[in-house]
Scaffold this active site. Structure first.
Site, PDB file in Angstrom:
ATOM      1  CD  GLU A  45      -1.936   2.175   1.884  1.00 25.99           C
ATOM      2  OE1 GLU A  45      -1.361   3.131   1.319  1.00 25.99           O
ATOM      3  OE2 GLU A  45      -2.377   2.235   3.040  1.00 25.99           O
TER       4      GLU A  45
ATOM      5  CB  CYS B  80      -1.747   6.399   2.441  1.00 25.51           C
ATOM      6  SG  CYS B  80      -0.240   5.924   3.317  1.00 25.51           S
TER       7      CYS B  80
END
Length: 475
Positions: free
Chosen positions: A249, A283
């Protein structure tokens, strides 16, 4: 010395995991820059030992079966809840996020919630063919040892995202926390290990050399990493020698598109927190906002009003919901991007300069109007309290702008007509697209990126499959 201000419960947790007096590496409070404690500085040899122990423990852990492992995950969730306040306060000091709002206490609640949801998720064998002549079933089995490399922005929650499914499927886990936030992660692991069998979950606090070794180690069967795209590429290279499976990720630069006809005041709060949760250090935060020219000024004004009413300061104050940047490197990136935007003619609506009156690493919420594609603040991930707002007149142009970068973690579409918003969302190149919200995650809804934002899915049934190996039983 901030240790004097630690509560007894915080001090007890810290003493479990920190290095002895005179040893280790000092960890500073992100807001006050006082010393919190001393992180152990473990070596590659320490990591090798941890992996050997985890490998030896794995067959017995897998043999317990899904029900027993799930029961232990539920007990680990209870243990975290029992120490949640002390863990949240340690997290607030080390990472900088305030206790209140969608921050430290919220993160600890998410840790136990994800453990419970993962324990309750069912992954049954799937009958593929059963026609009287052939019977074939798809099963999922443990991989072995999982190496989990975590970030500093949501250090506990993302660690649980890696730990929970891995343990649930019968793997053992070696966790390498970020060098910026090791103490809170090690403390949480120590709490979980009150109920888990020995060597099923091990934390190793070390530098980048330790992280590189974890990705390349021949006895690590799966690597889970959350962090930058650049580091993700290095992990791919490191893992090639042992063909470790990967879930990555990586970085994002999430775009939001506000469609014409949207009520600016109705979406302002959700827009704000989509961008500035954890002071923008997320993120999948909203990092560039495209607004139709018919409502552009009203959206900017509505966001400005929310920003001016949202308190920022030291996280242990119950009043604050925004904190500092976690580290000097990220502070410098934010400062550079804002300065560049000003030099290129963008308009600063709020913020725009450091706030030393709050502390060394504080940067106020900064809304940048009249931004354009090609500006560094738009094209690069800010990972901080900065939001460039770009005006558009044609939705086709906004979609093209959203898709022009080589990242695709999340995106969002905002508008009064949900069906129309879904049509636009389907054309956004990102792993997740939210409608009239941004960044929310759910333990049963898979999450992952495309393009330079990585690959692999986490959460729910798909997340369990990602930390397992498929086996076909045919006959």
């Amino acid at each position: 010395m901030s240790e004097a201000a630690l509560s007894p419960d915080e001090a007890a947790l810290l003493d479990r995991v920190q290095a002895p007096e005179g040893q280790g590496r000092e960890i500073l409070d992100a807001a006050t820059r006082e010393v919190i404690g001393r992180a152990p500085v473990q070596t590659v040899a320490d990591l090798d030992d941890a992996i050997a122990r985890a490998k030896a423990a794995q067959p017995g852990w897998e043999a317990l079966g899904h029900q027993k492992r799930s029961d232990l995950l539920l007990q680990a969730a209870d243990a975290i809840d029992a120490r949640a306040e002390a863990l949240a306060r340690l997290l607030s000091r080390e990472q900088g996020k305030p206790l209140n709002g969608p921050n430290a206490r919220f993160e600890l609640g998410a840790c136990s919630a994800w453990l419970r949801a993962t324990a309750a998720t069912v992954l049954e064998p799937e009958v593929l063919v059963d026609d009287g002549e052939t019977h074939a079933e798809l099963h999922y089995k443990a991989i072995g040892v999982v190496g989990a490399i975590g970030p500093w922005n949501w250090p506990l929650m993302i660690a649980i995202w890696q730990i929970a499914p891995s343990l649930r499927m019968g793997n053992t886990v070696v966790v390498k926390p970020s060098e910026y936030t090791p103490l809170s992660v090690l403390a949480m692991i120590s709490v979980m290990n009150e109920v888990l069998p020995p060597d099923v979950l091990i934390g190793v606090s070390g530098d980048r050399e330790v992280g590189a070794r974890l990705a390349a180690h021949p006895d690590v069967d799966k690597v889970m990493f959350t962090g930058s795209t650049a580091t993700g590429r290095k992990i791919i290279e490191s893992s090639a020698g042992n063909l470790a499976r990967l879930t990555l990720e990586l970085g994002g630069n999430d775009a939001g598109i506000v469609l014409p006809g949207t009520d600016p005041k109705a979406i302002a709060q959700d827009l704000f927190w989509g961008a500035f949760i954890n002071t923008g250090q997320t993120c999948a935060a909203l990092k560039r906002l495209y607004v139709h020219d018919s409502i552009y000024d009203d959206v900017v004004d509505a966001l400005k009003e929310v920003a001016e009413q949202t308190p920022m300061g030291v996280g242990l104050s119950e009043d604050n919901v925004l904190g500092p940047l976690q580290n000097t490197q990220q502070f410098d990136i934010v400062n550079r991007l804002v300065d560049d935007a000003k030099a290129r003619g963008a308009r600063i609506v709020t913020g725009g300069a450091p706030a030393p009156e709050l502390g060394e690493l504080f940067y106020p919420i900064t809304l940048i109007a009249d931004a354009t594609d090609g500006m560094a603040v738009v094209d690069e991930e800010q990972f901080g309290p900065v939001l460039p707002i770009v005006k558009y007149s044609d939705v086709e142009d906004a979609i093209a702008s959203a898709n022009r970068l080589d990242v695709g973690l999340g995106g969002s579409v905002w508008g009064p007509d949900r069906d129309e918003a879904r049509k636009v969302a389907a054309r956004i190149q990102s792993g997740t697209v939210w409608i009239n919200s941004h960044g929310g995650v759910h333990p049963m809804i898979p999450f992952g990126g495309v393009k330079g934002s990585g690959y692999g899915l986490e959460f729910g049934v798909e997340g369990l499959k990602s930390v397992a190996v498929p086996q076909i039983i045919n006959g």
